[in-house]
Design an enzyme around this catalytic site. Sequence first.
Site, short mmCIF file in Angstrom:
data_model
loop_
_atom_site.label_atom_id
_atom_site.label_comp_id
_atom_site.label_asym_id
_atom_site.label_seq_id
_atom_site.Cartn_x
_atom_site.Cartn_y
_atom_site.Cartn_z
N CYS A 12 0.84 -1.21 0.00
CA CYS A 12 0.00 0.00 0.00
C CYS A 12 0.87 1.26 0.00
O CYS A 12 1.58 1.52 0.96
CB CYS A 12 -0.90 -0.06 1.24
SG CYS A 12 -1.73 1.47 1.67
N CYS A 16 0.21 3.72 2.79
CA CYS A 16 0.69 3.13 4.05
C CYS A 16 2.18 3.38 4.23
O CYS A 16 2.64 3.66 5.34
CB CYS A 16 0.42 1.63 4.08
SG CYS A 16 -1.33 1.18 4.00
#
Length: 105
Positions: free
Chosen positions: A31, A34
């Site tokens: 991600c 992230c």
Amino acid sequence: MQPIIITKSNLEAEVMKSDKPVLIDFWAPWCGPCRILAPIIDEIAGEIDYARVGKINVDEEPELAAAFGAMSIPLLVVVKDGAVAKQAVGAMPKEEVLGLLKDYV
């Protein structure tokens, strides 16, 4: 101090029974947002003592992700007294992350 790696086996002790609010970062290695948020979470974990900071890898702990309703990541959840108190989705600046905790300290 580094964030606590939260798993099914330590969730109860580290989060649900914590005497401090717990900021949990739901993330995954693939991600992009992230990865942007990760150093901010690490920095906060080393700076504050009024709350605990933890991380849950949604790929490794899908049951926890489902239990907390993590449909999108990064998901930040504040748990206070064993219950979800606040949550926010997406990468955000450090001040915004800290703002999630301000009502619980």
